[in-house]
Design an enzyme around this catalytic site. Sequence first.
Site, PDB file in Angstrom:
ATOM      1  N   ASP A  34      38.511  -0.222  11.599  1.00  0.00           N
ATOM      2  CA  ASP A  34      39.837  -0.818  11.506  1.00  0.00           C
ATOM      3  C   ASP A  34      39.762  -2.263  11.987  1.00  0.00           C
ATOM      4  OD1 ASP A  34      42.972   0.525  11.421  1.00  0.00           O
ATOM      5  OD2 ASP A  34      42.717  -1.498  12.218  1.00  0.00           O
ATOM      6  N   ASN A  90      49.282   8.540   9.757  1.00  0.00           N
ATOM      7  CA  ASN A  90      50.655   8.046   9.746  1.00  0.00           C
ATOM      8  C   ASN A  90      51.276   8.352   8.384  1.00  0.00           C
ATOM      9  OD1 ASN A  90      50.449   6.991  12.345  1.00  0.00           O
ATOM     10  ND2 ASN A  90      49.612   5.059  11.595  1.00  0.00           N
ATOM     11  N   GLN A  97      53.184   3.773   9.127  1.00  0.00           N
ATOM     12  CA  GLN A  97      52.311   3.623   7.965  1.00  0.00           C
ATOM     13  C   GLN A  97      52.577   2.284   7.284  1.00  0.00           C
ATOM     14  OE1 GLN A  97      52.528   6.746   5.006  1.00  0.00           O
ATOM     15  NE2 GLN A  97      50.629   6.059   4.017  1.00  0.00           N
ATOM     16  N   HIS A 103      44.916   7.695   4.343  1.00  0.00           N
ATOM     17  CA  HIS A 103      43.770   7.374   5.196  1.00  0.00           C
ATOM     18  C   HIS A 103      43.931   8.060   6.541  1.00  0.00           C
ATOM     19  CE1 HIS A 103      46.901   4.377   5.879  1.00  0.00           C
ATOM     20  NE2 HIS A 103      46.496   4.317   7.131  1.00  0.00           N
ATOM     21  N   HIS A 105      43.004   7.870  10.581  1.00  0.00           N
ATOM     22  CA  HIS A 105      42.540   7.062  11.703  1.00  0.00           C
ATOM     23  C   HIS A 105      41.704   7.971  12.603  1.00  0.00           C
ATOM     24  CE1 HIS A 105      45.482   3.616  11.286  1.00  0.00           C
ATOM     25  NE2 HIS A 105      46.146   4.543  10.624  1.00  0.00           N
TER      26      HIS A 105
HETATM   27  P1  AMP Z   1      48.607   2.585   8.747  1.00  0.00           P
HETATM   28  O1  AMP Z   1      49.437   1.700   9.639  1.00  0.00           O
HETATM   29  O2  AMP Z   1      48.486   3.996   9.221  1.00  0.00           O
HETATM   30  O3  AMP Z   1      49.027   2.455   7.301  1.00  0.00           O
HETATM   31  O4  AMP Z   1      47.137   2.021   8.896  1.00  0.00           O
HETATM   32  C1  AMP Z   1      46.666   0.915   8.212  1.00  0.00           C
HETATM   33  C2  AMP Z   1      45.524   0.375   9.030  1.00  0.00           C
HETATM   34  O5  AMP Z   1      44.753  -0.465   8.203  1.00  0.00           O
HETATM   35  C3  AMP Z   1      45.949  -0.462  10.240  1.00  0.00           C
HETATM   36  O6  AMP Z   1      45.440   0.145  11.423  1.00  0.00           O
HETATM   37  C4  AMP Z   1      45.312  -1.824   9.963  1.00  0.00           C
HETATM   38  O7  AMP Z   1      44.841  -2.446  11.129  1.00  0.00           O
HETATM   39  C5  AMP Z   1      44.206  -1.473   8.997  1.00  0.00           C
HETATM   40  N1  AMP Z   1      43.788  -2.546   8.101  1.00  0.00           N
HETATM   41  C6  AMP Z   1      44.585  -3.338   7.338  1.00  0.00           C
HETATM   42  N2  AMP Z   1      43.831  -4.190   6.635  1.00  0.00           N
HETATM   43  C7  AMP Z   1      42.539  -3.934   6.942  1.00  0.00           C
HETATM   44  C8  AMP Z   1      41.289  -4.482   6.537  1.00  0.00           C
HETATM   45  N3  AMP Z   1      41.200  -5.480   5.650  1.00  0.00           N
HETATM   46  N4  AMP Z   1      40.167  -3.962   7.062  1.00  0.00           N
HETATM   47  C9  AMP Z   1      40.215  -2.948   7.953  1.00  0.00           C
HETATM   48  N5  AMP Z   1      41.361  -2.387   8.374  1.00  0.00           N
HETATM   49  C10 AMP Z   1      42.505  -2.875   7.882  1.00  0.00           C
END
Ligand code: AMP
Length: 118
Positions: A34, A90, A97, A103, A105
Amino acid sequence: MSEPAEPSIFSRIIAREIPADIVYEDDHIIGFRDIAPQAPVHLLVVPKTDAYSNVAQLAANDPGLLAELVAVVDRLAAEHTGGEYRLVFNTGASAGQTVFHVHAHLLGGRLPEGTLGR
Ligand code: AMP
């Protein structure tokens, strides 16, 4: 189910259009760090298909792929966190989310105290 208007950020990582610190990949699943870690180890484990926006959709439509995802999480945890971890999906904007491509975590290491902590 309608197609997303444009590829999700995770689809762009899978397509190598944007960089990521990839720690795992097979035909169906990718794992990467992440970009804004919330724990000492914070990996995202993502089905390559963008057909499902959340874990309930994935479970209802492709339970085998969900089982694969969990198996990959467990394997990555064995490598990165000593086998103990928190697994978070999420679901919905009010739950945090932000990316509507399902996805997991994988959080591990010494987790911060919080609502699900001690
Ligand atoms: P969610 O909030 O559950 O939708 O999780 C999305 C996650 O994606 C967040 O924890 C972000 O920090 C992560 N994220 C967004 N863009 C990137 C990226 N380019 N590379 C790695 N993680 C990312």
